[in-house]
Scaffold this motif. Structure first.
Motif, PDB file in Angstrom:
ATOM      1  N   ALA A 278      58.828  74.347  71.652  1.00  0.00           N
ATOM      2  CA  ALA A 278      58.606  75.693  72.162  1.00  0.00           C
ATOM      3  C   ALA A 278      58.936  76.701  71.075  1.00  0.00           C
ATOM      4  CB  ALA A 278      59.482  75.938  73.386  1.00  0.00           C
ATOM      5  N   ALA A 296      62.673  81.909  69.591  1.00  0.00           N
ATOM      6  CA  ALA A 296      64.021  81.336  69.438  1.00  0.00           C
ATOM      7  C   ALA A 296      63.924  79.833  69.297  1.00  0.00           C
ATOM      8  CB  ALA A 296      64.899  81.678  70.639  1.00  0.00           C
ATOM      9  N   ASN A 297      65.001  79.259  68.829  1.00  0.00           N
ATOM     10  CA  ASN A 297      65.058  77.826  68.590  1.00  0.00           C
ATOM     11  C   ASN A 297      65.400  77.037  69.857  1.00  0.00           C
ATOM     12  OD1 ASN A 297      64.738  75.740  66.823  1.00  0.00           O
ATOM     13  ND2 ASN A 297      66.915  75.655  66.269  1.00  0.00           N
ATOM     14  N   ILE A 298      66.138  77.698  70.770  1.00  0.00           N
ATOM     15  CA  ILE A 298      66.542  77.040  72.012  1.00  0.00           C
ATOM     16  C   ILE A 298      66.164  77.946  73.174  1.00  0.00           C
ATOM     17  CG2 ILE A 298      68.541  76.319  73.415  1.00  0.00           C
ATOM     18  CD1 ILE A 298      69.983  75.540  70.879  1.00  0.00           C
ATOM     19  N   ILE A 299      65.582  77.361  74.200  1.00  0.00           N
ATOM     20  CA  ILE A 299      65.212  78.150  75.381  1.00  0.00           C
ATOM     21  C   ILE A 299      65.857  77.542  76.617  1.00  0.00           C
ATOM     22  CG2 ILE A 299      63.290  78.916  76.844  1.00  0.00           C
ATOM     23  CD1 ILE A 299      61.600  79.005  74.286  1.00  0.00           C
ATOM     24  N   PHE A 300      66.583  78.373  77.342  1.00  0.00           N
ATOM     25  CA  PHE A 300      67.146  77.974  78.638  1.00  0.00           C
ATOM     26  C   PHE A 300      66.370  78.664  79.744  1.00  0.00           C
ATOM     27  CE2 PHE A 300      70.977  75.325  78.860  1.00  0.00           C
ATOM     28  CZ  PHE A 300      71.077  74.994  77.518  1.00  0.00           C
TER      29      PHE A 300
END
Lengths: 511, 67
Positions: A278, A296-300
């Motif tokens: 993503a 972004a590198n991380i998606i919550f």
């Protein structure tokens, strides 16, 4: 890719109970985190307009005006949708959805989401819960067990502040408790009756996210002791109960790593075909309708259960033509809920020499006792129950003038009444699902959600069993005028109503 | 609850034991949609614990260069 101002280390979609925690944890670990919330900002204290209002200061004395109730039948069925908190609820008319089968979808679109409105009851799961699907042959096996999550329960309990009593029960593991909220004499009497008459049935102190004895970590959050106002749904100026607004969001802000962007409706998670992951999200501003992308590198994803389904189903790409992460056509399916349909009320003719004064934010709780150690009924799984006793002042309102005034001023105590409601497990099934409507969209270009969720035969049997078992337990306690009820209300509606509903119903039936 | 359930097998679930997507390692889902089953308890405490656990994992994976 995006420019610097639109690029973060992490993105959190949603700011409710779980989004607030994601924000706090990511920011504390040093990640520059963008928190996207589709509704307006609600700043702790500043944006609780009704929190200190007296009953007579409400234009409609706390009631929902008829025209609003008529236009919004779904949200009006929620016990907490009253004049003092209606600004924290989504009105049916503002955000339509499609009920292929009746479903009461209760939503809170603001920073903090439904964490302002929840019933604040907090119990750990045990391995009887995590092993349920594998043992009883439904859904799929949970990939975790109690030992995997136990330290994390402790971690969040200490910060959130959970009151309760260490009961030592297999089916409801103890936590890191602040002192419990006291039971009254009738509740303790019932606790003893049940303990004497049944193996494996327990009436315990409710466990809830209220600060009964705040610790340093709570003072550090700016929160103090719960005042037992029981006006929680207005937002608590004391931070007496846990909400994102009073706890995790300001904590995340204090790290300097959080950027909070209200009015951000996430339309899609963007997939990067080259990197096979993503890349970020596309949002539309709820007010200006300007579309922006963030990376972004991380998606919550913490948009709340059904809106997360909606977002993922709507995130289509070459890699994921059927919705994000949906390689197996499972996305949107196996939706389940809690069955709150049955109630049981009765009269207690004893204990006329005692009463209570003041309020409290919880009552007693009866952990699941059906099918715990082995299968023993003709339905799968079981139910927990809330239980409470209450003694009210009865006023005779039949007279006029001085007679009426005197009657209203009297403090004659009536009988004790007891009430209980079930919280039943429902079985996740492929046929209970949500999907995107092919034609209809909202004004933010999001497809409307079709909701296709219903009760089944297992739920019907469970309602009947709750009524029978609780009637037997009430009878053993000598309670009279037992009244069982099946509201038959639609699925949904469970922002985890608590015993308030019992009183409303008790009063309706008995006064 | 549910719809984006956790599970061991990528063929029958969307998320793994860390609330991480089987098919896309840098996306985590930790709200009520991740629930494989519902049990009887009020679920919010479990969402909080799963979220803190998943962030801890995600950041450790990021530091290892796995995400």
């Amino acid at each position: 890719m995006g420019n610097n101002t639109n690029t973060f280390d992490a993105i959190v979609i949603g700011s409710g109970i779980s989004g607030g925690w994601a924000a706090k944890e990511l920011c504390e670990k040093g990640l520059k985190t963008l928190v996207l919330e589709r509704g307006r900002n609600v700043v702790h204290n500043k944006d609780y307009p009704t929190t200190n209002m007296m009953p007579w200061e409400f234009e409609h004395r706390g009631q929902i005006p008829v025209d609003i109730a008529d236009k919004n039948p779904v949200v009006s069925r929620c016990y907490a949708f009253r004049e003092d908190a209606m600004h924290f609820f989504v009105k049916d008319t503002e955000h339509p959805y499609i009920q292929q089968k009746p479903f009461d979808w209760i939503r809170g679109y603001q920073v903090g989401g439904k964490s302002l409105l929840w019933a604040r009851q907090t119990q750990r799961w045990s391995d009887f819960d995590f092993e349920g699907p594998a043992r009883d042959g439904f859904a799929v096996d949970w990939p975790i067990r109690y030992k995997d999550i136990a330290p994390w329960y402790s971690y969040v309990e200490k910060f959130a502040g959970i009151s309760g009593n260490k009961d030592g029960l297999d089916m409801l593991p103890d936590g890191e408790f602040l002192p419990p909220i006291e039971l009254n004499d009738v509740e303790k009497y019932f606790q003893n009756v049940v303990a004497k008459n049944y193996n494996g049935r327990h009436v315990i102190y409710g466990r809830c996210a209220h600060l009964t004895e705040p610790q340093k970590t709570h003072y550090d959050q700016g929160r103090v002791q719960c005042q037992n106002r029981t006006l929680c749904q207005r937002g608590c100026p004391f931070g007496g109960y846990f909400s994102s607004n009073s706890s995790t969001i300001p904590w995340a802000l204090k790290t300097g790593n959080m950027t909070l962007r209200p009015y951000s409706v996430v339309q899609e998670i963007i997939y990067d075909d080259k990197k096979n992951k993503a890349a970020g999200v596309r949002i539309i501003d709820a007010q200006t309708k300007v579309v922006t992308e963030y990376f972004a590198n991380i998606i919550f994803v913490n948009a709340a259960a059904l809106n997360t389904n909606l977002l993922l189903l709507n995130s289509k790409s070459n890699r994921f033509p059927n919705g994000f992460g949906n390689d197996n056509d499972v996305l949107g399916k196996y939706v389940a809920f809690h069955n709150y349909r049955a109630h049981i009320n009765a009269k207690c003719n004893d204990f006329t020499n005692v009463t209570t004064e003041g309020r409290r934010p919880t009552t007693a709780y009866i952990p699941r006792f059906r099918n715990v150690y082995k299968q023993e009924t003709d339905f799968l799984r079981g139910y927990a129950a809330g239980f409470g006793a209450y003694r009210g002042i009865q006023h005779d309102t039949s007279g006029f003038g001085t007679e009426l005034k005197d009657a209203l001023a009297s403090k004659d105590l009536g009988s004790w009444y007891v009430g209980s409601h079930m919280m039943g497990e429902t079985i996740p099934k492929e046929s209970n699902y949500v999907s995107l409507d092919a034609n209809k969209k909202d004004e933010w270009e999001m497809p409307l959600l079709n909701i296709n969720v219903e009760y089944d035969d297992n739920d019907e049997k469970m309602v009947k069993d709750f009524q029978e078992q609780m009637t037997e337990m009430y009878t053993k306690a000598g309670f009279t005028d037992i009244h069982v009820d099946d509201s038959k209300h639609a699925p949904g509606l469970d922002i985890h109503e608590w015993v308030v509903c019992v009183w409303v119903k008790t009063l309706k039936h008995l006064y | 609850m549910g719809g984006v359930r956790m599970g061991k097998d990528p063929k029958t679930s969307i998320l793994n034991e860390w609330n991480q997507m089987h098919a896309c390692k840098n996306v985590f889902v930790t709200d009520g949609s991740c629930m494989t089953s519902t049990s009887t308890q009020n679920p919010s405490l479990t969402y909080m614990a799963l979220t803190a656990r998943a962030v801890d994992y995600a950041v450790s994976q990021m530091k290892k260069g796995e995400i």
